[in-house]
Design an enzyme around this catalytic site. Structure first.
Site, PDB file in Angstrom:
ATOM      1  N   LYS A  31       0.854  -1.187   0.000  1.00  0.00           N
ATOM      2  CA  LYS A  31       0.000   0.000   0.000  1.00  0.00           C
ATOM      3  C   LYS A  31       0.888   1.235   0.000  1.00  0.00           C
ATOM      4  O   LYS A  31       1.541   1.548   0.992  1.00  0.00           O
ATOM      5  CB  LYS A  31      -0.932   0.011   1.208  1.00  0.00           C
ATOM      6  CG  LYS A  31      -1.959   1.138   1.145  1.00  0.00           C
ATOM      7  CD  LYS A  31      -2.904   1.112   2.313  1.00  0.00           C
ATOM      8  CE  LYS A  31      -3.983   2.189   2.130  1.00  0.00           C
ATOM      9  NZ  LYS A  31      -3.412   3.532   1.902  1.00  0.00           N
ATOM     10  N   TRP A  32       0.895   1.912  -1.123  1.00  0.00           N
ATOM     11  CA  TRP A  32       1.764   3.075  -1.298  1.00  0.00           C
ATOM     12  C   TRP A  32       1.162   4.290  -0.620  1.00  0.00           C
ATOM     13  O   TRP A  32      -0.046   4.495  -0.644  1.00  0.00           O
ATOM     14  CB  TRP A  32       1.981   3.333  -2.782  1.00  0.00           C
ATOM     15  CG  TRP A  32       2.669   2.183  -3.441  1.00  0.00           C
ATOM     16  CD1 TRP A  32       2.099   1.095  -4.028  1.00  0.00           C
ATOM     17  CD2 TRP A  32       4.076   1.983  -3.510  1.00  0.00           C
ATOM     18  NE1 TRP A  32       3.062   0.232  -4.474  1.00  0.00           N
ATOM     19  CE2 TRP A  32       4.287   0.748  -4.171  1.00  0.00           C
ATOM     20  CE3 TRP A  32       5.184   2.711  -3.093  1.00  0.00           C
ATOM     21  CZ2 TRP A  32       5.559   0.239  -4.415  1.00  0.00           C
ATOM     22  CZ3 TRP A  32       6.440   2.219  -3.345  1.00  0.00           C
ATOM     23  CH2 TRP A  32       6.617   1.003  -3.992  1.00  0.00           C
TER      24      TRP A  32
END
Length: 362
Positions: A31-32
């Site tokens: 999850k950026w």
């Protein structure tokens, strides 16, 4: 611009989960921590659109150029704009890129250049991939960006939940904030919360709709005591869900000045105008009135136009549905200039599974 998928297009969204899901049929990715962006390219024409539908193109000229150099001539990509500093993602540096002055934008594009991490392919040439399952979209994305070089990247993925859990434990050190799980059989669902996100702590994006003054505030030096936070219910009401506080004294003074442009002008209405109405207090979630604990403490507040979004950390919710609120004081984490206030709804909150109290008590 003439593409098989055209703006405006709402991105596919995620809902919170407590743990990495098990079983077959999942694809996991990091999850950026950046700005969600859908990029439309048709030849030399490139448009970058935010999660809320706002144009980001002018703020990231270096991303535009990198897409022209690295992406197919006609494509639509879903991904994240990120900035790395000292080997970690920096959301603060990213937020600073949203600036009205063109000269400042140009300077920051050189001093803190952004990268684009692609994690979905929505169109290529004359073909739309929106209705295709992820099992088709993912290999097509990898092939489309096979020749891409820094600062354009394709996110890592795995189908192994054990590896995803390892990522969850280790990637935080690089500034990432969790793992996303997507169903391989699922199509791309604009504005649908069909993905799962597993984050290291519960957070929510909420609307700032007012503030209370600190007990040490004076007329000559006003100090902010707490921010009043809201979430939108399904019927469009902005419900009061709690407060965020615990600022330093210097920050309390700064926030007074920072929020001054949001003060109501004469004649402007506010979603919580009826806060002194006892019937309204009973029928909805409104701030104000006397404290139910002391019976005397004045909880009046300074109303603000609900135009700014803040990310807060919290532990638990109490109440049901659109009457839920933070059980304890929320923790201010950061401003979210990339979010629209109307997008801050109860849907984003983690749904805690019910448990029979009788099974807890001995």
């Amino acid at each position: 611009m003439d593409l098989p998928v055209m703006p405006p297009l709402a991105p596919m969204l995620a809902k919170s989960a407590k743990a990495v899901p098990r079983g077959d049929g999942w694809l996991f990715e990091p999850k950026w921590d950046g700005f969600r962006a859908i990029i439309f390219r048709d030849g030399d024409e490139v448009q970058i659109v935010s999660r809320s539908g706002k144009p980001l193109t002018r703020y990231f000229p270096e991303v535009v150029e990198s897409i022209r150099a690295n992406a197919p001539a006609r494509c639509v990509l879903d991904g994240e704009i990120v900035i790395a500093r000292d080997g970690r993602l920096s959301f603060d540096a990213l937020s600073n890129r949203i600036h009205p002055a063109e000269s400042r934008v140009d300077l920051l594009s050189r001093e803190t250049p952004a990268s684009f991490v692609a994690f979905d392919l929505l169109a290529l040439d004359d073909r739309s991939f929106v209705e295709e399952p992820l099992s088709v979209r993912r290999p097509a994305l990898v092939e489309a960006l096979a020749a891409a070089a820094d600062p354009v990247h394709v996110t890592r993925v795995t189908e192994d939940p054990d590896e995803a859990e390892e990522w969850f434990a280790t990637f935080e050190g690089a500034g990432l904030d969790g793992v996303v799980a997507k169903e391989l059989s699922g199509p791309y669902t604009p504005n649908g919360r069909t993905m799962l996100k597993v984050k290291h702590a519960r957070t929510a994006d909420v609307v700032v709709a007012g503030y209370r003054l600190h007990k040490n505030s004076t007329a000559s030096r006003p100090l902010l005591g707490s921010l009043l936070l809201g979430l939108y219910a399904d019927d469009g009401r902005l419900q009061h869900v709690g407060v965020a506080a615990s600022f330093t004294e210097a920050r309390r003074a700064e926030l007074i000045d920072e929020l001054a442009p949001l003060l109501l002008t004469d004649g402007e209405s506010h979603p919580w105008d009826r806060w002194q109405d006892e019937a309204a207090q009973a029928s909805g979630r409104l701030p104000g009135g006397q404290s139910r604990w002391t019976g005397t403490k004045d909880l009046s507040f300074v109303p603000l136009r609900p135009e700014r979004v803040v990310e807060v950390g919290y532990e638990h919710m109490e109440g049901e549905g659109d009457q839920a609120r933070f059980r304890h004081m929320a923790r201010f984490k950061r401003w979210r200039p990339d979010r629209e206030p109307e997008s801050c709804t109860y849907e984003q909150l983690e749904e805690v599974a019910r448990y029979d109290l009788g099974d807890v008590l001995l």
